[in-house]
Design a protein around this motif. Structure first.
Motif, PDB file in Angstrom:
ATOM      1  N   HIS A 575       0.852  -1.198   0.000  1.00  0.00           N
ATOM      2  CA  HIS A 575       0.000   0.000   0.000  1.00  0.00           C
ATOM      3  C   HIS A 575       0.887   1.247   0.000  1.00  0.00           C
ATOM      4  CE1 HIS A 575      -2.993   2.940   1.380  1.00  0.00           C
ATOM      5  NE2 HIS A 575      -3.918   2.072   0.971  1.00  0.00           N
ATOM      6  N   PRO A 576       0.426   2.346  -0.619  1.00  0.00           N
ATOM      7  CA  PRO A 576       1.232   3.590  -0.623  1.00  0.00           C
ATOM      8  C   PRO A 576       1.628   4.063   0.767  1.00  0.00           C
ATOM      9  CG  PRO A 576      -0.560   3.761  -2.185  1.00  0.00           C
ATOM     10  CD  PRO A 576      -0.760   2.463  -1.460  1.00  0.00           C
ATOM     11  N   LYS A 580       5.207   5.820   2.469  1.00  0.00           N
ATOM     12  CA  LYS A 580       5.157   7.062   3.251  1.00  0.00           C
ATOM     13  C   LYS A 580       5.847   6.869   4.603  1.00  0.00           C
ATOM     14  CE  LYS A 580       3.691  11.241   4.308  1.00  0.00           C
ATOM     15  NZ  LYS A 580       4.191  12.454   3.630  1.00  0.00           N
ATOM     16  N   LEU A 581       5.615   5.741   5.227  1.00  0.00           N
ATOM     17  CA  LEU A 581       6.209   5.465   6.532  1.00  0.00           C
ATOM     18  C   LEU A 581       7.733   5.344   6.423  1.00  0.00           C
ATOM     19  CD1 LEU A 581       3.650   2.826   7.900  1.00  0.00           C
ATOM     20  CD2 LEU A 581       3.834   5.221   8.568  1.00  0.00           C
ATOM     21  N   GLU A 586      13.111   8.153   7.680  1.00  0.00           N
ATOM     22  CA  GLU A 586      14.371   8.774   7.292  1.00  0.00           C
ATOM     23  C   GLU A 586      14.390  10.271   7.580  1.00  0.00           C
ATOM     24  OE1 GLU A 586      16.966   7.206   6.320  1.00  0.00           O
ATOM     25  OE2 GLU A 586      16.017   5.228   6.210  1.00  0.00           O
ATOM     26  N   SER A 587      13.202  10.921   7.502  1.00  0.00           N
ATOM     27  CA  SER A 587      13.181  12.388   7.570  1.00  0.00           C
ATOM     28  C   SER A 587      12.599  12.970   8.859  1.00  0.00           C
ATOM     29  CB  SER A 587      12.385  12.946   6.387  1.00  0.00           C
ATOM     30  OG  SER A 587      11.034  12.480   6.439  1.00  0.00           O
ATOM     31  N   ASN A 588      11.598  12.286   9.450  1.00  0.00           N
ATOM     32  CA  ASN A 588      10.898  12.903  10.587  1.00  0.00           C
ATOM     33  C   ASN A 588      10.270  11.809  11.470  1.00  0.00           C
ATOM     34  OD1 ASN A 588       9.320  14.389  12.347  1.00  0.00           O
ATOM     35  ND2 ASN A 588       8.648  15.853  10.790  1.00  0.00           N
ATOM     36  N   LYS A 589      11.040  11.365  12.456  1.00  0.00           N
ATOM     37  CA  LYS A 589      10.557  10.266  13.306  1.00  0.00           C
ATOM     38  C   LYS A 589       9.400  10.697  14.209  1.00  0.00           C
ATOM     39  CE  LYS A 589      14.769   7.465  13.442  1.00  0.00           C
ATOM     40  NZ  LYS A 589      15.444   8.196  12.339  1.00  0.00           N
ATOM     41  N   TYR A 595       1.770   9.136  12.718  1.00  0.00           N
ATOM     42  CA  TYR A 595       1.153   8.227  11.746  1.00  0.00           C
ATOM     43  C   TYR A 595       0.855   6.873  12.392  1.00  0.00           C
ATOM     44  CZ  TYR A 595       1.528  10.962   7.449  1.00  0.00           C
ATOM     45  OH  TYR A 595       1.335  11.894   6.456  1.00  0.00           O
ATOM     46  N   ALA A 596       1.763   6.440  13.242  1.00  0.00           N
ATOM     47  CA  ALA A 596       1.562   5.143  13.904  1.00  0.00           C
ATOM     48  C   ALA A 596       0.296   5.160  14.749  1.00  0.00           C
ATOM     49  CB  ALA A 596       2.769   4.811  14.775  1.00  0.00           C
TER      50      ALA A 596
END
Length: 627
Positions: A575-576, A580-581, A586-589, A595-596
């Motif tokens: 899935h897209p 995204k995750l 890599e960029s913003n934990k 999101y989680a």
């Protein structure tokens, strides 16, 4: 006339009976009518063996009458009657049963069917009586005698006048008190109600002189009250008539009248068994579940008759809990009763009858399933839950007896099917029975986990009843095929190659998944990518023996015990959202953590759970989509 005292042991027994043995005062009328029936039986049997006794069966009757001015109630019969010595023996000594003695003396005759055998039923009248007069004249004698007692100071026997043979038992009622209104027994309605309930099938007519309204002779609209004899009881039980005499409508009317149902029964079955423990049963499956069926105070049980006399209104010992929806009755001359004839003795006879009835009910259900599926499905929608309880209860003791009666909705056939039908249509090399749980068929059908199984042609059973999964866990397997929840994290129907690829994917992104797990503060046991989803982004699966559906059911119970299933948040690797995750890691934990939480909330909602903090999730969603 000389006053006599009850023997000391008899007096103590009388006190016990009046205050302890009988639990319902109405029983006294049943006992007196049963004794009257026995007295008539004795004279009737004498007429069959002695040609000098010229009396026909149709001449016999039992009369019940009352006098409001005297506050008295009388039960009369034209049976064998008693002489002075028999009044002394039968009424002066408690537990001296003339009926039992008569039965023993004629034990070789198969047609003897007297009811009273304990010699105590008469004394139940002292529950309602301040004084009792028994006037009796034995058949063939000109002399009559009267026995009088108030139940405490002994009794008297003296000469009396009586025009014909038989016995009159006259009860002078106790004064009304705060606990009981004894005047209830001085009304046609109350007496008819008791007679029909307990003595409706006494084989001789029970007569009352009741008031009715008739059109006055010579008038068109003037009515007058007339007193006339009315037979209260039906005498011949419907279950003792030959089947050719009874129509389907007769059974329906009997059922609706007896069990106070507004609908005719769905199924009627009648059975007669002869042997060491003989009985007749008449059973009904209702067309709908009673309004209180799933309430704690619902009482199961069959009516229990002994020789046509109602002993118990609901005898629970005769029905297993999983067949508690069955209504009906059992009539047996062989059951062992306690002294009051209100309670069963626990013996082999009762267990034998109960086992036979259980087998009969199951046989009828199996036959209905095989020969009239539409009717069985109708029955199952009403009472199938009870069968599932039967599988689950008592540690699965009855699971093998009931498993072939179970039905579940099938994703392939779009209808209810049996477990056997599921197994008979397994895919090639399929060795498991797959199921999914949810509130409704539609909601289960939309579960992400189900979609993948349907897409690959696997049939999935839909469990929508809260007891379903508990019953299946107790059943464990059917025909060697284990039951497997499609929402279990261990289930994977992919090829070995696809499984290895998925394992590699999870290993490669284990740090990402670990961050997501930590952000959920222990809400899940694990977070991982999955290939079991087709179009959906996420799903919630469970580990171990407690599923998410079990968690919902147990936690909804009115107890302080709460459990939590070990859950796994699974993310569709194709899935897209997966890409995204990976970018967020890599960029913003911090954003990844948001999101989680949103994905976990989404998975919970799909599973039918509520959100503990919906405001937080709403704010997170707004924060995400506003960027």
């Amino acid at each position: 006339m000389k006053k006599k005292q009850f023997k000391a042991e008899s007096k103590r027994l009388m006190d016990l009976m009046i205050n302890s043995i009988y639990t319902h005062k109405d029983i006294f009328l049943r006992e007196l009518i049963s004794n009257a029936s026995d007295a008539i039986d004795k004279l009737y049997y004498l007429s069959l063996t002695d040609e000098n006794v010229d009396i026909k069966r149709e001449d016999f009757k039992i009369r019940v009458s009352y006098n409001k001015d005297e506050r008295s109630l009388t039960v009369s019969d034209n049976g064998i009657g008693m002489d002075e010595a028999e009044l002394e023996n039968n009424l002066g000594t408690i537990c001296e049963s003339g009926s039992l003695l008569f039965k023993k003396e004629n034990e070789k005759r198969e047609d003897i069917d007297v009811i009273g055998q304990f010699g105590v039923g008469f004394y139940s009248a002292f529950m309602v009586a301040s004084k009792i007069e028994v006037t009796s004249r034995k058949y063939g004698s000109k002399d009559a005698y009267v026995w009088v007692s108030n139940g405490s100071d002994g009794y008297t026997i003296s000469e009396a006048n009586k025009d014909s043979w038989g016995t009159d038992i006259k009860i002078y009622l106790k004064n009304n008190d705060e606990e009981f209104d004894y005047d209830d027994y001085l009304s046609d309605y109350k007496l008819e109600e008791i007679i029909r309930k307990y003595s409706n099938y006494i084989t001789y007519p029970i007569v009352m002189n009741v008031k009715s309204s008739h059109l006055k002779e010579g008038t068109k609209d003037e009515y007058e009250d007339v007193y006339e004899d009315k037979i209260i009881n039906s005498m011949t039980p419907i279950w003792k008539k030959s089947t050719s005499e009874v129509s389907e409508e007769d059974y329906e009317h009997f059922y609706t009248d007896t069990f106070y149902d507004y609908e005719k029964p769905q199924k009627v079955f009648r059975n007669s068994v002869e042997g060491k423990c003989s009985y007749t049963s008449l059973l009904f499956i209702p067309n709908h579940a009673p309004y209180d069926f799933y309430q704690k105070d619902y009482e199961k049980g069959l009516q229990l008759y002994s020789n046509g006399v109602l002993i118990m209104d609901k005898c629970s010992e005769l029905l297993p809990d999983y067949f508690n929806f069955v209504k009906g009755l059992v009539d047996s001359p062989d059951i062992s009763l306690n002294i009051s004839r209100e309670i069963l003795q626990q013996d082999k006879q009762v267990a034998t009858i109960a086992k036979s009835i259980e087998s009969k009910i199951k046989k009828e259900l199996v036959s209905m399933l095989k020969d009239d599926r539409e009717e069985y499905i109708k029955f199952y929608k009403n009472f199938g839950t009870q069968l599932k309880f039967g599988v689950y209860n008592e540690f699965g003791m009855h699971k093998d007896d009931l498993k072939d009666l179970l039905m579940f909705y099938s994703s392939n056939s779009k209808k209810l099917i049996t477990l056997k039908e599921y197994v008979d249509n397994l895919k090639e090399n399929q060795d498991k029975i797959y199921y999914a749980c949810g509130e409704t068929v539609d909601k289960v059908d939309m579960l992400p986990q189900v979609e993948a199984f349907k897409d690959k042609g696997y049939d999935v059973l839909y469990f929508t009843d809260y007891v379903d999964e508990f019953a299946i866990q107790m059943l464990r397997e059917y025909d060697g095929k284990a039951f497997v929840n499609v929402s279990s994290d261990s289930v994977n129907i992919d090829s070995e190659e696809d499984k290895k690829e998925l394992e590699k994917e999870n290993d490669s992104f284990k740090d990402l998944l670990s961050v997501m797990k930590e952000s959920l503060s222990g809400e899940v046991t694990d977070v991982k990518f999955t290939n079991k989803l087709k179009n959906h982004p996420v799903c919630l699966t469970s580990k171990g023996g407690i599923s998410t559906e079990m968690e919902k059911v147990i936690n909804a119970m009115p107890t302080d015990d709460h459990i939590k299933a070990e859950t796994v948040l699974e993310i569709n690797k194709d899935h897209p959202i997966a890409e995204k995750l990976k970018k967020l890691y890599e960029s913003n934990k911090d954003e990844l953590a948001k999101y989680a939480k949103v994905l976990y909330a989404e998975a919970r909602l799909i599973e039918g759970f509520t959100l503990e903090n919906p405001t937080e999730i709403s704010n997170l969603i707004c924060d995400i989509i506003s960027k």
